[in-house]
Design an enzyme around this catalytic site. Structure first.
Site, PDB file in Angstrom:
ATOM      1  CD  GLU A  31     -32.102  24.445   7.702  1.00  0.00           C
ATOM      2  OE1 GLU A  31     -32.489  25.211   8.586  1.00  0.00           O
ATOM      3  OE2 GLU A  31     -31.296  24.786   6.802  1.00  0.00           O
ATOM      4  CG  HIS A  75     -30.081  27.355   3.354  1.00  0.00           C
ATOM      5  ND1 HIS A  75     -31.312  27.965   3.522  1.00  0.00           N
ATOM      6  CD2 HIS A  75     -29.271  28.311   2.820  1.00  0.00           C
ATOM      7  CE1 HIS A  75     -31.249  29.217   3.110  1.00  0.00           C
ATOM      8  NE2 HIS A  75     -30.022  29.447   2.671  1.00  0.00           N
ATOM      9  CG  HIS A 108      -1.946  -1.088   1.190  1.00  0.00           C
ATOM     10  ND1 HIS A 108      -2.927  -1.209   2.145  1.00  0.00           N
ATOM     11  CD2 HIS A 108      -2.157  -2.111   0.324  1.00  0.00           C
ATOM     12  CE1 HIS A 108      -3.699  -2.256   1.874  1.00  0.00           C
ATOM     13  NE2 HIS A 108      -3.242  -2.825   0.773  1.00  0.00           N
ATOM     14  CB  CYS A 158      -6.589  -0.409   4.741  1.00  0.00           C
ATOM     15  SG  CYS A 158      -4.869  -0.907   5.016  1.00  0.00           S
ATOM     16  CB  CYS A 166      -2.327   1.742   5.967  1.00  0.00           C
ATOM     17  SG  CYS A 166      -1.705   0.684   4.634  1.00  0.00           S
TER      18      CYS A 166
END
EC number: 3.5.4.38
Length: 384
Positions: A260, A258, A66, A98, A101
């Site tokens: 919401e 916004h 990785h 991950c 890692c």
């Protein structure tokens, strides 16, 4: 003496960047992780010492392949020769680390306090798995100092990554249309995962319930979710957090969005089943007309979900806000003004209070009572 570079490239092609750094929250066939790094020596000018790119296969069984592990292997060798220097490291990664890692990076940082790490991620890897969530919390937790800072890439970070690491042929970065929406979803999810808390000053400034305030143009929305089980509402702590409105021209929102509406974008991302759920929102301002209309539509289309809204203040834009609140109330939402109990609950639940109890401000109860009477008149269509 410069260290030897392995498994690195200087720049990536435009197509490679757009394909791998797409911030759509759920994506398939993105098995290569790209890690663009920048290392600066800490000091007054903080000159950039090195910038390059590691890449690796995320699905390989051996974590050493990785890119995070490759970076650590390379950087450890360099640190042996320059162990007295302080460094500021920045990553731009297509996937967040991950579990293995994340644990390895946390261990490395714990042993080397002279290195600070900021991680900007395009997407979250296996964010729904408990072991992964715990690994990221360990990586980012405070232990005498912040170990790693993890953030979702917004428009500015994508643009920085483009300018520093992409062979753009002189062309400017052009974001995808859904970049702002995806950013909001991922940012809220990371906040839930890392259990982010609000700064005390932010809470007291924005949730102060004085009826008339100036300069408070932001809306903060704290939320929690409960599921009905055997006639008892059971908290779902994995879906608890807060968010704020997106201001115009910030994070790629030309017109802003916004709080919401950002929250409505988030709920389907949870993939709640058909059981009965109760969502409770604590907002610094009550919804405007447009947001109230959208929230009313949402609960009408999701009968298994009930909505409770406690607002610190009434948003009065001299427009149709009263009509919007009545529509939302008529379609089944519970709307009320926050009183001492709700303010204290928010303080205890969503604020980084560090053991300090909630201290009510002068006039809290009087303001709450006056606002409650005003809201009652609005919902009963008696004017304001």
């Amino acid at each position: 003496m410069q260290p030897q570079y392995r498994n690195t490239v200087e720049r990536m092609y435009r197509g490679t960047f757009f394909y791998n750094f797409n911030n759509r929250p759920i994506l398939s066939r993105r098995n290569t992780v790209w890690l663009c790094y920048e290392v600066k020596t800490r000091g007054p000018s903080m000159p950039t010492w090195d910038t390059k790119i590691f890449r690796g296969q995320v699905l390989r069984s051996k974590a050493k392949y990785h890119p995070e592990m490759r970076f650590l292997h390379w950087f450890r060798e360099w640190r042996q020769l320059h162990h007295d220097q302080e460094y500021k490291v920045t990553w731009y990664v297509s996937w967040s680390p991950c579990t293995r890692c994340a644990n390895s990076v946390a261990t490395f940082l714990a042993k080397d306090p002279k290195v600070t790490l900021t991680i900007f991620v395009a997407r979250l890897y296996y964010f729904w798995k408990p072991d992964y969530q715990q690994a990221l919390r360990i990586l980012c937790q405070k232990r005498g100092g912040l170990h790693a800072t993890m953030k979702i890439m917004n428009y500015n970070e994508f643009q920085d990554c483009w300018n520093k690491f992409v062979d753009g042929g002189g062309k400017p970065f052009k974001p995808r249309n859904n970049l702002p929406k995806h950013y909001t979803l991922l940012q809220a999810t990371l906040g839930e995962l890392l259990r982010h808390l609000m700064d005390p000053g932010t809470f007291t400034s924005n949730f102060n319930n004085k009826p008339w305030v100036s300069g408070q143009h932001e809306t903060y929305l704290c939320y929690k979710v409960e599921r009905l089980h055997n006639d008892t509402w059971v908290p779902l702590n994995q879906h608890r957090g807060f968010l704020r409105n997106q201001a115009p021209n910030i994070h790629g929102f030309p017109k802003g969005r916004h709080a919401e509406l950002c929250f409505l974008d988030l709920i389907p991302f949870w993939k709640l089943d058909g059981q009965q759920y109760r969502v409770t929102c604590f907002t610094s301002w009550s919804p405007c007309f447009s947001c109230a209309q959208e929230m009313a539509k949402f609960i009408s289309n999701n009968e298994h979900l009930s909505l409770c809204i406690f607002a610190a203040r009434i948003y009065d834009d001299q427009g149709r806000y009263q009509e919007g609140l009545r529509t939302l109330h008529r379609d089944g939402a519970k709307i009320a003004m926050m009183n001492y109990s709700e303010f204290k609950h928010c303080w205890d639940t969503f604020v980084d209070r560090q053991g300090r109890p909630f201290q009510p401000w002068d006039g809290l109860d009087e303001h709450s009572q006056a606002l409650s009477e005003r809201l009652r008149a609005i919902l009963q269509n008696q004017g304001n």
